[in-house]
Design a protein around this motif. Structure first.
Motif, PDB file in Angstrom:
ATOM      1  N   THR A 163      36.474  14.895  50.359  1.00  0.00           N
ATOM      2  CA  THR A 163      35.945  15.889  50.574  1.00  0.00           C
ATOM      3  C   THR A 163      35.631  16.242  51.972  1.00  0.00           C
ATOM      4  O   THR A 163      35.437  17.369  52.488  1.00  0.00           O
ATOM      5  N   SER A 189      36.878  19.714  45.536  1.00  0.00           N
ATOM      6  CA  SER A 189      38.334  20.189  45.640  1.00  0.00           C
ATOM      7  C   SER A 189      39.363  19.065  45.612  1.00  0.00           C
ATOM      8  O   SER A 189      39.137  18.336  46.619  1.00  0.00           O
ATOM      9  N   SER A 190      40.234  19.110  44.696  1.00  0.00           N
ATOM     10  CA  SER A 190      41.456  18.073  44.920  1.00  0.00           C
ATOM     11  C   SER A 190      42.583  18.779  45.462  1.00  0.00           C
ATOM     12  O   SER A 190      43.632  18.055  45.859  1.00  0.00           O
ATOM     13  N   ARG A 191      42.447  19.815  46.137  1.00  0.00           N
ATOM     14  CA  ARG A 191      43.594  20.709  46.774  1.00  0.00           C
ATOM     15  C   ARG A 191      44.324  19.883  47.747  1.00  0.00           C
ATOM     16  O   ARG A 191      45.771  20.027  47.444  1.00  0.00           O
ATOM     17  N   TRP A 250      47.449  17.931  46.059  1.00  0.00           N
ATOM     18  CA  TRP A 250      48.075  18.382  45.352  1.00  0.00           C
ATOM     19  C   TRP A 250      49.793  18.383  45.735  1.00  0.00           C
ATOM     20  O   TRP A 250      50.621  18.172  44.575  1.00  0.00           O
ATOM     21  N   PRO A 263      39.645  18.419  37.275  1.00  0.00           N
ATOM     22  CA  PRO A 263      39.069  19.372  38.445  1.00  0.00           C
ATOM     23  C   PRO A 263      37.472  19.489  38.358  1.00  0.00           C
ATOM     24  O   PRO A 263      36.989  19.701  37.171  1.00  0.00           O
ATOM     25  N   GLN A 313      35.674  21.305  41.138  1.00  0.00           N
ATOM     26  CA  GLN A 313      35.512  22.665  41.613  1.00  0.00           C
ATOM     27  C   GLN A 313      36.671  23.567  41.607  1.00  0.00           C
ATOM     28  O   GLN A 313      36.679  24.800  41.821  1.00  0.00           O
ATOM     29  N   ASP A 314      37.895  22.814  41.361  1.00  0.00           N
ATOM     30  CA  ASP A 314      39.040  23.793  41.213  1.00  0.00           C
ATOM     31  C   ASP A 314      39.213  24.708  39.972  1.00  0.00           C
ATOM     32  O   ASP A 314      38.953  24.057  39.028  1.00  0.00           O
ATOM     33  N   ASP A 315      39.647  25.743  40.158  1.00  0.00           N
ATOM     34  CA  ASP A 315      40.003  26.638  38.981  1.00  0.00           C
ATOM     35  C   ASP A 315      41.014  25.870  38.193  1.00  0.00           C
ATOM     36  O   ASP A 315      42.139  25.392  38.628  1.00  0.00           O
ATOM     37  N   VAL A 360      45.154  24.950  38.972  1.00  0.00           N
ATOM     38  CA  VAL A 360      45.526  23.453  38.916  1.00  0.00           C
ATOM     39  C   VAL A 360      46.893  23.529  37.999  1.00  0.00           C
ATOM     40  O   VAL A 360      47.933  22.809  38.353  1.00  0.00           O
ATOM     41  N   ASP A 408      33.058  20.167  33.673  1.00  0.00           N
ATOM     42  CA  ASP A 408      33.680  19.933  35.126  1.00  0.00           C
ATOM     43  C   ASP A 408      33.042  19.046  36.032  1.00  0.00           C
ATOM     44  O   ASP A 408      33.491  18.415  36.839  1.00  0.00           O
TER      45      ASP A 408
END
Lengths: 392, 48
Positions: A254, A290-292, A295, A310, A312-314, A318, A366
């Protein structure tokens, strides 16, 4: 259905969903409730955390009310009695607010990174302990005091073994994660969580990146490499008697930019992911926030290895970015806490229909559900009843 | 318990002393394992 049959049924549903084996006949419902369940029981956090018999009742009620298919946390996350036996106060329990805070106490300065890297054990023993425990700093610690810590540790393990058996034998709950594949703690995450703290690590990565790398390498010798070797030496293939073969919870990403992620974290995290792929084992991947940033690195994993959880990610985003990964999630605490039962049910239905149509979806909260306002009992009951009966 | 004779807060002498004097589920003949257990305990405490 016997206890064993129900446990096997739950495990099968979870495996089918996470491994995209077939579309499960119903979507499994996973509990990621942590301290909320204590408040839901109606007692104070400090009471349950200091009384394992009470914590057992909390866990029993949690399952009796909501009938989950698996429970991630069974009262073991905040083992406050162990550090408290030595006068540690890292955990700050506030019963009035219903919160547990973990104090970010750096035990190493940036200037001491070389010393840490040279001998982590000596550093922890002589400096780290003194910065966490007053009796270590003023040298009043005694053998009896350490013996008390061991006694508390023993009581905690005894509780945890007992609650696992209760959940297995009385509530037909499957084991969440296989115990035979080891555990890895990436050196960078260790530096972040327990050693340097957020601010010092952020500065050190910019000003002394080589020393950060040296510290990671030194920490990995005891906290990472043995666990990775256990995984590499484990029997190939999934353990179908458990929900997942492996669990990764990560926080340090993070604060990283992409270059830092590539330099300091992915070299180790990637070794674990590659080992899981090589051994054909499944992992629940909970990257807080977020894990973005990760990805791109997960896109090539074979279908059914990684289950993204996930925070905080939608979840729909994802799924689009990582169609090879199952999703464990979909239920926001914001909705469980402030929405109506019907709004919660509508959300569950949407997730089941959109994400679970062809498998690869498990319903879960979540976040680690911790605070009183994270959910209402009425909403959790409505969700649980719906998911048990809905066929997407 | 034996009276404290060494500074527990120093390594490795503190680890050795604790390994010799704590009640641990490993026989005293196996001192390396006892020391390893004590080091593991301190490693846990420092992370808490």
């Amino acid at each position: 259905m016997t206890n064993e049959e129900l446990r096997a049924e739950r495990t099968r549903l979870i495996r089918e969903a996470s491994m995209f084996q077939t579309k499960p006949e119903r979507i499994p419902h996973i509990s990621f409730f942590v301290t909320w369940k204590i408040l839901d029981y109606g007692c104070k956090l400090s009471e349950a955390m200091n009384d394992y018999d009470l914590m057992e009742k909390v866990c029993r009620q949690h399952q009796e009310l909501y009938n989950f298919d698996a429970i991630f946390e069974l009262g073991g996350r905040n083992a406050v009695r162990i550090p408290e036996a030595l006068g540690g106060n890292t955990y700050q329990v506030n019963d009035e607010a219903g919160t547990v805070n973990y104090v970010d106490t750096p035990i190493c300065s940036i200037d001491e990174l070389e010393e840490l890297a040279a001998d982590p054990t000596k550093f922890f023993w002589e400096k780290g302990m003194a910065r966490k425990y007053p009796c270590w700093a003023d040298k009043t610690v005694t053998v009896d005091r350490i013996q008390n810590v061991l006694t508390e540790q023993g009581k905690f393990f005894q509780y945890y073994m007992k609650i696992l058996q209760i959940m297995k034998n009385e509530y037909s709950m499957p084991t969440f994660t296989a115990q035979t594949n080891g555990f890895t703690y990436c050196g960078l995450d260790f530096l972040f969580n327990s050693i340097l703290g957020i601010k010092n690590l952020s500065i050190a990565m910019r000003k002394k990146p080589e020393q950060v790398e040296a510290a990671i390498a030194a920490l990995n010798k005891t906290m990472f490499d043995p666990g990775l070797n256990t995984l590499l030496n484990a029997q190939e293939g999934p353990d179908m008697t458990t929900c997942f073969d492996y669990d990764i919870t990560m926080l340090v990403h993070t604060i990283l930019n992409r270059k830092q992620f590539e330099r300091f974290l992915w070299p180790d995290m990637g070794r674990v992911v590659n080992a899981l792929i090589e051994k054909k084992k499944t992992v629940r991947m909970f990257m807080e926030g977020s894990s973005r940033i990760a990805w791109d690195y997960f896109q090539d994993a074979p279908k059914g290895i990684i289950t993204m959880h996930p925070e905080q990610d939608d979840v729909f985003e994802v799924r689009k970015a990582l169609p090879n990964c199952a999703i464990n999630g979909g239920m926001p605490v914001t909705l469980m806490g402030s929405g109506t039962p019907q709004e919660c049910v509508d959300r569950v239905k949407l997730c089941c229909d959109e994400l679970g149509r062809d498998g690869g979806f498990l319903l879960c909260q979540d976040k680690m559900v911790s605070f009183r306002n994270d959910a209402t009992r009425e909403n959790v009951l409505a969700i649980s009843e719906f998911i048990q009966n809905y066929r997407a | 318990m034996e009276e404290k004779t060494v500074d527990i807060t120093l390594y490795p002498e503190g680890a050795q002393y604790l390994a010799e004097n704590l009640q641990l589920p490993v026989p005293k003949e196996n001192m390396p394992a006892r020391v390893g257990m004590v080091v593991g305990l301190i490693g846990l405490l420092v992370r808490q």
